[in-house]
Design a protein around this motif. Structure first.
Motif, short mmCIF file in Angstrom:
data_model
loop_
_atom_site.label_atom_id
_atom_site.label_comp_id
_atom_site.label_asym_id
_atom_site.label_seq_id
_atom_site.Cartn_x
_atom_site.Cartn_y
_atom_site.Cartn_z
N PHE A 140 -7.32 2.11 3.63
CA PHE A 140 -7.38 1.65 2.24
C PHE A 140 -8.42 0.55 2.12
O PHE A 140 -8.86 -0.03 3.11
CB PHE A 140 -6.02 1.14 1.77
N SER A 141 -8.79 0.25 0.90
CA SER A 141 -9.59 -0.95 0.65
C SER A 141 -9.09 -1.57 -0.64
O SER A 141 -8.73 -0.85 -1.59
CB SER A 141 -11.08 -0.60 0.57
N ILE B 68 0.86 -1.19 0.00
CA ILE B 68 0.00 0.00 0.00
C ILE B 68 0.89 1.24 0.00
O ILE B 68 2.10 1.14 0.26
CB ILE B 68 -0.95 0.02 1.23
N THR B 69 0.31 2.36 -0.28
CA THR B 69 1.10 3.59 -0.29
C THR B 69 1.16 4.16 1.13
O THR B 69 0.40 3.75 2.01
CB THR B 69 0.46 4.64 -1.21
N GLU C 145 3.14 -4.14 3.20
CA GLU C 145 4.36 -3.45 2.77
C GLU C 145 3.94 -2.02 2.43
O GLU C 145 2.94 -1.83 1.74
CB GLU C 145 4.93 -4.11 1.52
N VAL C 146 4.67 -1.06 2.94
CA VAL C 146 4.32 0.33 2.67
C VAL C 146 5.32 0.92 1.67
O VAL C 146 6.52 0.86 1.87
CB VAL C 146 4.30 1.17 3.96
N GLU C 147 4.76 1.44 0.61
CA GLU C 147 5.59 2.06 -0.40
C GLU C 147 5.73 3.53 -0.05
O GLU C 147 4.73 4.27 -0.07
CB GLU C 147 4.89 1.91 -1.75
N PHE C 148 6.92 3.93 0.30
CA PHE C 148 7.14 5.35 0.60
C PHE C 148 7.40 6.09 -0.69
O PHE C 148 7.93 5.52 -1.64
CB PHE C 148 8.34 5.50 1.55
N PRO D 31 5.02 -0.44 8.29
CA PRO D 31 5.58 -1.36 7.29
C PRO D 31 5.97 -2.70 7.92
O PRO D 31 6.58 -2.74 8.98
CB PRO D 31 6.83 -0.63 6.79
N GLY D 32 5.58 -3.79 7.28
CA GLY D 32 5.95 -5.12 7.76
C GLY D 32 4.97 -5.70 8.77
O GLY D 32 5.14 -6.85 9.19
#
Ligand SMILES: [Zn+2]
Ligand SMILES: [Zn+2]
Length: 413
Positions: free
Chosen positions: A286-287, A277-278, A338-341, A310-311
């Motif tokens: 989010f969904s 996800i962002t 997982e977070v996309e920075f 994250p994680g």
């Protein structure tokens, strides 16, 4: 080699089977037993000796080839023919274990009663979807079946003759004279009859199987892959192995091989998936729609305001794999976030101040000690090894440390 005395003593022919010999001995032993017939002591010894030799495959082999002389020589050997056999064929003695494997084929050839054929093992690749939903796989395999034209006889009745090369025993004994009074014996599968002990004349051979007694057949197996089965799980088809007259067919064993899946990893009855996800979604919720292994669309929602680190791992109960034999029960599904920075966040200074205000400001800058040296943080590809000397050294003539081969410059000059 025409010495026939032992067979005559028992009143049997040279080609008599083991059981014929035993039967005849029992009958004669009753008749000539010293308790019943004290005058026939010598006769009793004779039949006992004949029995002892002829029911021992090795002794019988020697007697057949060399007569009584062969047996006597064998007994006078320094090692003794008997001992050699004992050693080579696992009959005890210090080398029994060492040569145990060598004798396996020989023992098989000697053993009475149905032998058991080897199991056939096939690997079957299955997808995680197949293991989730269950599936019937059709597997085509070729196997030998008893020839229907000759009923596994290889030819018409009576065409089968005992192999002359091995006297119908399927085993050849080679006796090598090592020196005066010393012989070495080796046993091997008879090449003429391939260890069968029987051969068929070429012109008598069954035209369908060419005397092989079996014909190759294509067989379709229905492999029921049940819900919840696992990688390496075996499905056994009893007695579906190659057929051979007088041999109990072995099993066909299917070993499942789970193929890796793009989205899900399996751990027993649980499933694990990654969801990227962002940063905004991590903070603001989010969904997502996730396609499950049975095609259902799962709506995964995370409410705004509850931050996802994250994680971190979130679980969804009972959306894992079905249990084998109890498919209404299921394991859990775990989602690793997982977070996309953002790569770089070049916003105007005003925007950054706004963001800072939204996120709750920053801790106040620490009080600077007077001797603080400002250094640059830059991307360093190689992580310097911790605790070792690798990649870190000082040149003799300057005291600039080198890390990982890169020159780290002191900013304070
Ligand atoms: Zn046939
Ligand atoms: Zn043979």
């Amino acid at each position: 080699m025409a010495d026939n005395k032992l067979y005559q003593a028992l009143g049997v022919s040279r080609t008599a089977s083991d059981s014929e010999i035993r039967r005849s001995y029992r009958k004669l032993a009753k008749e000539y037993h010293p308790d019943k017939n004290p005058a026939a002591g010598d006769k009793f010894k004779e039949i006992s000796f004949a029995y002892e030799v002829l029911t021992d495959p090795q002794k019988r082999e020697i007697y057949d080839r060399y007569g009584m002389k062969g047996l006597q020589e064998g007994d006078n050997n320094f090692a003794g023919a008997e001992d050699l056999f004992g050693h080579f064929f696992g009959g005890g003695g210090p080398f029994g274990g060492l040569f145990g494997g060598f004798g396996g084929g020989f023992r098989n050839a000697q053993r009475r009663g149905p032998r058991r054929g080897e199991n056939t093992i096939h690997k079957l690749k299955v997808s995680l979807e197949d293991l989730y939903n269950g599936k019937v796989s059709k597997l085509q395999l070729s196997k030998n079946t008893i020839c229907t034209a000759c009923g596994g006889e290889g030819g018409p009745a009576g065409a089968l003759q005992p192999c002359r090369n091995c006297n119908g025993r399927g085993v050849k004994v080679t006796i090598t004279q090592l020196g005066p009074g010393m012989v070495q014996q080796m046993q091997s599968r008879c090449p003429e009859c391939d260890g069968e002990g029987e051969v068929i004349n070429e012109r008598d051979r069954c035209q369908v199987c060419m005397g092989r007694k079996v014909t190759p057949q294509t067989k379709l197996l229905e492999v029921h892959v049940d819900k919840g089965m696992k990688d390496e799980q075996r499905i056994t088809f009893r007695g579906e192995g190659d057929q051979m007259p007088g041999v109990e067919p072995g099993d066909v064993i299917i070993v499942l091989q789970e193929k890796p899946h793009e989205a899900f990893q399996r751990s027993g009855s649980d499933l694990m998936m990654k969801q990227t996800i962002t940063l905004t979604e991590a903070l603001c919720g989010f969904s997502r729609v996730v396609k499950h292994l049975d095609g259902r669309n799962l709506l995964i929602k995370h409410p705004p305001g509850s931050v996802l680190v994250p994680g971190c791992v979130r679980g969804i109960e009972k959306e894992g794999m079905p249990f084998h034999k109890n498919p209404f029960e299921k394991g859990d599904l775990y989602v690793r976030i997982e977070v996309e920075f953002p790569d770089n966040y070049f916003a105007s200074e005003g925007k950054l101040k706004e963001l800072e205000a939204i996120l709750g400001g920053r801790p106040a800058a620490p009080a600077l000690p007077e001797d603080a040296e400002e250094v640059n943080m830059s991307d360093i590809e190689e992580t310097p090894s911790m605790g070792g000397n690798r990649g870190q050294y000082y040149d003799e003539d300057d005291d600039h440390p080198h890390m990982g081969g890169q020159h780290v410059q002191c900013a304070h000059q």
